[in-house]
Design a protein around this motif. Structure first.
Motif, PDB file in Angstrom:
ATOM      1  N   MET A 184       0.946  -0.506  -0.347  1.00 56.00           N
ATOM      2  CA  MET A 184       0.013  -0.312  -0.182  1.00 56.00           C
ATOM      3  C   MET A 184       1.100   1.007   0.239  1.00 56.00           C
ATOM      4  O   MET A 184       2.059   1.048   0.650  1.00 56.00           O
ATOM      5  CB  MET A 184      -0.860  -0.452   0.991  1.00 56.00           C
ATOM      6  N   VAL A 185       0.517   2.113  -1.272  1.00 60.42           N
ATOM      7  CA  VAL A 185       1.845   3.031  -0.897  1.00 60.42           C
ATOM      8  C   VAL A 185       0.757   4.191  -1.339  1.00 60.42           C
ATOM      9  O   VAL A 185      -0.625   4.486  -1.750  1.00 60.42           O
ATOM     10  CB  VAL A 185       2.524   3.153  -2.025  1.00 60.42           C
ATOM     11  N   PRO A 186       1.188   5.484  -1.009  1.00 66.11           N
ATOM     12  CA  PRO A 186       0.777   6.308  -0.958  1.00 66.11           C
ATOM     13  C   PRO A 186      -0.143   7.232  -2.434  1.00 66.11           C
ATOM     14  O   PRO A 186       0.630   6.723  -3.379  1.00 66.11           O
ATOM     15  CB  PRO A 186       1.358   8.215  -0.956  1.00 66.11           C
ATOM     16  N   GLY A 187      -1.690   7.563  -2.225  1.00 64.76           N
ATOM     17  CA  GLY A 187      -1.822   7.638  -3.923  1.00 64.76           C
ATOM     18  C   GLY A 187      -1.903   9.635  -3.777  1.00 64.76           C
ATOM     19  O   GLY A 187      -0.915  10.358  -3.236  1.00 64.76           O
ATOM     20  N   PRO A 188      -2.647   9.533  -4.891  1.00 61.31           N
ATOM     21  CA  PRO A 188      -2.441  11.089  -4.810  1.00 61.31           C
ATOM     22  C   PRO A 188      -2.524  11.532  -4.314  1.00 61.31           C
ATOM     23  O   PRO A 188      -3.306  11.968  -3.152  1.00 61.31           O
ATOM     24  CB  PRO A 188      -3.183  11.577  -6.014  1.00 61.31           C
ATOM     25  N   ALA A 189      -2.330  13.424  -4.276  1.00 60.23           N
ATOM     26  CA  ALA A 189      -2.831  13.744  -2.593  1.00 60.23           C
ATOM     27  C   ALA A 189      -3.974  14.166  -2.660  1.00 60.23           C
ATOM     28  O   ALA A 189      -4.818  14.077  -3.176  1.00 60.23           O
ATOM     29  CB  ALA A 189      -1.901  15.322  -2.655  1.00 60.23           C
ATOM     30  N   GLY A 190      -4.153  14.186  -1.437  1.00 58.50           N
ATOM     31  CA  GLY A 190      -5.561  14.087  -0.879  1.00 58.50           C
ATOM     32  C   GLY A 190      -5.760  12.948  -0.781  1.00 58.50           C
ATOM     33  O   GLY A 190      -7.864  12.879  -0.545  1.00 58.50           O
ATOM     34  N   ALA A 191      -5.570  11.739  -1.604  1.00 59.06           N
ATOM     35  CA  ALA A 191      -6.276  10.438  -2.581  1.00 59.06           C
ATOM     36  C   ALA A 191      -6.288   9.963  -1.523  1.00 59.06           C
ATOM     37  O   ALA A 191      -5.053   9.339  -0.712  1.00 59.06           O
ATOM     38  CB  ALA A 191      -6.864  10.368  -4.257  1.00 59.06           C
ATOM     39  N   PRO A 192      -6.825   8.398  -1.914  1.00 58.62           N
ATOM     40  CA  PRO A 192      -6.773   7.479  -0.649  1.00 58.62           C
ATOM     41  C   PRO A 192      -5.839   5.988  -1.361  1.00 58.62           C
ATOM     42  O   PRO A 192      -4.430   6.644  -2.521  1.00 58.62           O
ATOM     43  CB  PRO A 192      -7.691   6.412  -0.232  1.00 58.62           C
ATOM     44  N   ASP A 193      -4.886   5.122   0.000  1.00 54.72           N
ATOM     45  CA  ASP A 193      -3.761   5.020  -1.223  1.00 54.72           C
ATOM     46  C   ASP A 193      -4.402   3.916  -2.021  1.00 54.72           C
ATOM     47  O   ASP A 193      -5.084   3.782  -1.669  1.00 54.72           O
ATOM     48  CB  ASP A 193      -2.733   4.003   0.069  1.00 54.72           C
ATOM     49  N   ILE A 194      -3.022   3.855  -2.256  1.00 54.65           N
ATOM     50  CA  ILE A 194      -3.282   2.723  -3.762  1.00 54.65           C
ATOM     51  C   ILE A 194      -2.966   1.367  -3.653  1.00 54.65           C
ATOM     52  O   ILE A 194      -1.919   1.218  -2.727  1.00 54.65           O
ATOM     53  CB  ILE A 194      -2.885   3.121  -4.937  1.00 54.65           C
ATOM     54  N   GLU A 195      -2.805   0.719  -3.876  1.00 51.03           N
ATOM     55  CA  GLU A 195      -2.095  -0.895  -4.032  1.00 51.03           C
ATOM     56  C   GLU A 195      -1.463  -0.969  -5.083  1.00 51.03           C
ATOM     57  O   GLU A 195      -2.328  -1.470  -6.190  1.00 51.03           O
ATOM     58  CB  GLU A 195      -3.369  -1.725  -3.691  1.00 51.03           C
ATOM     59  N   LEU A 196       0.028  -1.645  -4.662  1.00 48.83           N
ATOM     60  CA  LEU A 196       0.764  -2.326  -5.936  1.00 48.83           C
ATOM     61  C   LEU A 196       1.082  -3.709  -5.829  1.00 48.83           C
ATOM     62  O   LEU A 196       1.141  -4.475  -4.728  1.00 48.83           O
ATOM     63  CB  LEU A 196       2.301  -1.250  -6.236  1.00 48.83           C
TER      64      LEU A 196
END
Lengths: 401, 322
Positions: B61-73
């Motif tokens: 799980m890594v940071p998404g765009p500013a203000g958006a949820p994390d994303i899964e790689l």
């Protein structure tokens, strides 16, 4: 979207499977798909390797269920199979008897394959001129030449000869290195014997169905009908008779082409075989009174004579012996043919027989020619000199192409 | 312009008869949810992804765009790799409306079997719930994280490429544009597999193939409208949503572009390759005769599919020196 659909490979043999099998091969046939696609379809739908074996056409296809090609081992007789057409068999590499879906696959795939074989046999001449030409082209990369040969059904190690015809056409003739490859016989149309790609030797004199020993070299090669310049033919190969070549429309071909035949060797050596064949072609003659001699010459039977080819041509002055032959030719219409018969025959008596002359008539003729030539052709030395002079005369008449 | 379509390859046509039973050419907005629920092609499990231990499977799980949820790689690493490998950053297809980071990752896995590479596949938010720029910004955030953590992932940062098919191909092209324009990760290449890059949906191939094959003009309108809403086809569409809108295609990493001759995207993809060349860039274009959209994945056994897949691996070998 590739992510969205069921893969064809996931097709399961449920109630609809038979209908899908029918639709699948119907579409292949509509789209005029080739044999490879049909065998691949059988393998994919059945989920086991499939193969099509047709020794007569040198077809050996084997496809695995993932669609990739694979080397064929001999078929196992216990596998399920269906006949396609005269000798061609489609196999699924799975012990029989077939279940309903397998039976449908065998039926539909063999039907589609049969349609391809019938279509290609009926509509196309059994030739692939571009591939033939490529196999002979020494400037083409070897890989390309081998691929072209493969399209003609030739393995790299198959012995094969190149044939050069007088009108510039080229043919390929599979044959063993030691045997005589020029024996071909058969009738036009589908063959039941082992098919080979080849030139038709001897054959058709235009009036008879042709039956001439292949070896005698006195008669021309017949060209495949109406396909133009380069070609291969697929006659059956049974006895020592000439072939009648199948033309695309069933008509017979232009008979009697002079032909030079190159030595047999592996596919990669075809350019060299063709070069030798073209040289051998220069040693051929029309087989007429004014140009007697063999219509077909094997390069590998010329021996040291082949070295003369570079020494005599349009740019070189004929040696006095050749001029003497020209004088003899001008003196009597029979002179050259008589000299040629004597040069070729094992004895004067045999020469007389070949010429259909009484022995004494031949002796009278030789007395006549003795005055025109300044050497005695009855001496061993003189016979050699005559043979060389005749060969040189042909080389002058047939310049390099 | 004639609307007579080019014929399908005979083998593909036969396969399409079977595929078409479950995947109609035209998808409309009402079909999005049923398509998501239907799971026509089951997603690969972790066991599938590991291919018998050939790959280790991990999720980050890594940071998404500013203000958006994390994303899964999803990170797939060839087992036993001891040196840094090339990296393949994968954006899945699905028309911007379907799929997840496991969808279609078997393609890059096939390549990595031949040319060892670490695969990172990004889970991005889907339209229409998350219209542009959510999907592409998720993908970009994951790319930046991947480049910054290359050493940790076992990736040689000099050999990081982006790759994707269909909508994922469009996102891949957009990532290359974004990385160039924002001074982002240096990319060694971009693999655009039958990419979806032009929201205008009006090329001759789009018109020709309406109602035929896979992902026709109607489906394409469904996908683009989900992403762009009323802006679709209008004057203000961002090149990061529809890379065909980019006015400058210079300064991009070498591109591999493939597409079928009998699909909606043919002309937009051919044009994209031409425009890269005209801008002085490097591109390799393959147009496979008689191919419908995604033919190589839907009918992998066909001869033309085998050729298409082999061409990708050969390009990767040349590009990555592997």
């Amino acid at each position: 979207m590739k992510d969205l659909a069921v893969r064809l490979a996931a097709l399961d043999p449920d109630a609809g499977a038979a209908l899908r099998v029918i639709a699948y091969f119907d579409r292949l046939t509509e789209g005029r798909a080739g044999l490879q696609a049909i065998v691949r379809g059988a393998a994919v739908l059945a989920g086991c390797p499939a193969r099509l074996a047709d020794d007569g056409r040198r077809i050996q296809l084997r496809v695995q269920p993932d669609g990739t090609d694979a080397t064929a081992r001999p078929p196992d007789p216990s596998w399920m199979s269906a006949a396609v057409a005269d000798g061609a068999v489609l196999w699924l590499e799975r012990p029989g008897p077939p279940g309903p879906v397998e039976a449908m696959i065998l039926e539909r795939a063999s039907g589609a394959a049969r349609a391809v074989l019938e279509r290609t046999r009926r509509l196309a001449p059994p030739t692939d001129p571009a591939s033939v030409e490529l196999t002979l082209d020494g400037t083409a990369p070897e890989a390309q030449r081998l691929a072209a040969a493969a399209r003609l059904g030739l393995e790299p190690t198959d012995p094969v000869r190149a044939i050069a015809l007088a009108d510039g056409a080229a043919l390929l003739l599979p044959g063993s290195a030691d045997g005589d490859p020029s024996v071909g016989a058969g009738s036009p149309g589908p063959s039941t014997g082992p098919a080979w790609i080849g030139a038709a030797l001897p054959a058709n004199d235009g009036r008879h169905g042709a039956a001439l020993p292949a070896n005698d070299g006195r008669h021309g090669a017949a060209l495949p009908a109406n396909d133009g310049r380069h070609g291969v033919v697929l006659p059956a190969n049974d006895e020592r008779h000439g072939v009648v070549l199948p033309g695309a429309d069933g008509r017979h071909a232009d008979p009697r082409q002079r032909a030079g035949i190159g030595p047999a060797g592996p596919v990669a050596a075809l350019p060299a075989s063709y070069a030798a064949a073209r040289t051998a072609l220069r040693f051929t003659a029309e087989g007429t009174e004014q140009d007697p001699g063999p219509r077909v010459v094997h390069a590998d039977r010329l021996g040291g004579l082949i070295l003369l080819a570079d020494a005599a041509g349009p740019g070189t002055e004929p040696v006095p012996d050749v001029r003497a032959l020209d004088r003899a030719a001008a003196s009597a219409p029979w002179a050259l043919a008589t000299l040629d018969a004597v040069a070729e025959a094992v004895s004067l008596r045999a020469a007389a027989t070949a010429l259909r002359l009484h022995h004494s008539t031949l002796q009278e003729r030789l007395t006549h020619t003795r005055r025109l030539l300044d050497w005695d052709i009855r001496e061993p030395q003189g016979r050699l000199r005559l043979q060389v002079a005749l060969a040189l005369r042909r080389l002058h008449r047939n310049p390099p192409q | 312009m004639t609307t007579i379509p080019p014929p399908f390859d005979p083998e593909l046509a036969a396969a399409l008869d079977v595929i078409g039973e479950r995947l109609p050419p035209s998808l409309t907005a009402e079909m999005i949810q049923p398509m998501r629920d239907g799971a026509l092609l089951g997603d690969p499990t972790d066991e599938d992804l590991s291919r018998g231990g050939a790959f280790t499977v991990a999720r980050r799980m890594v940071p998404g765009p500013a203000g958006a949820p994390d994303i899964e790689l999803l990170v797939l690493t060839p087992a036993g790799a001891r040196t840094a490998l090339p990296g393949i950053y994968h954006t899945h297809g699905g028309g911007m409306i379907l799929g997840n980071n496991r969808s279609g990752v078997d393609g890059p896995q096939d390549w990595a079997t031949e040319v060892p590479a670490v695969i990172v596949s990004v889970e991005y938010r889907l339209a229409p719930e998350h219209p542009h720029p959510a999907p592409v910004e998720d993908c970009y955030a994951g790319l930046v994280w991947t480049a910054e953590h290359a050493a940790e992932l076992g990736i040689d940062p000099q050999r990081l490429i982006v790759a994707g098919g269909s909508a994922g191909g469009g996102l891949t092209a957009a990532l290359a544009l974004l990385a160039r324009d924002r001074g982002g990760p240096a990319l060694a290449g971009q693999m655009l597999l039958c990419p979806m890059i032009d929201d205008r949906n009006d090329t001759p191939s789009a018109v020709q193939m309406a109602g035929r094959g896979v992902w026709d003009r109607t489906s394409n309108e469904t996908g683009w409208t989900a992403l762009l809403g009323a802006d679709r086809g209008g004057p203000d569409v961002s090149p990061y949503a529809a890379p065909a809108r980019a006015t400058d295609l210079s300064g991009l990493p070498p591109a591999f572009i493939d597409v079928g001759s009998a699909e909606t995207f043919r002309d937009e993809d051919v044009t994209y390759a031409s425009r890269i060349w005209q801008a002085g860039g490097q591109a390799e274009l393959h147009v496979w005769a008689g191919g419908f959209h995604g033919f190589d994945g839907l009918a992998p056994q066909a001869a033309v599919s085998q050729e298409a897949r082999a061409a990708r691996v050969r390009w990767l070998r040349r590009l990555l020196g592997a």
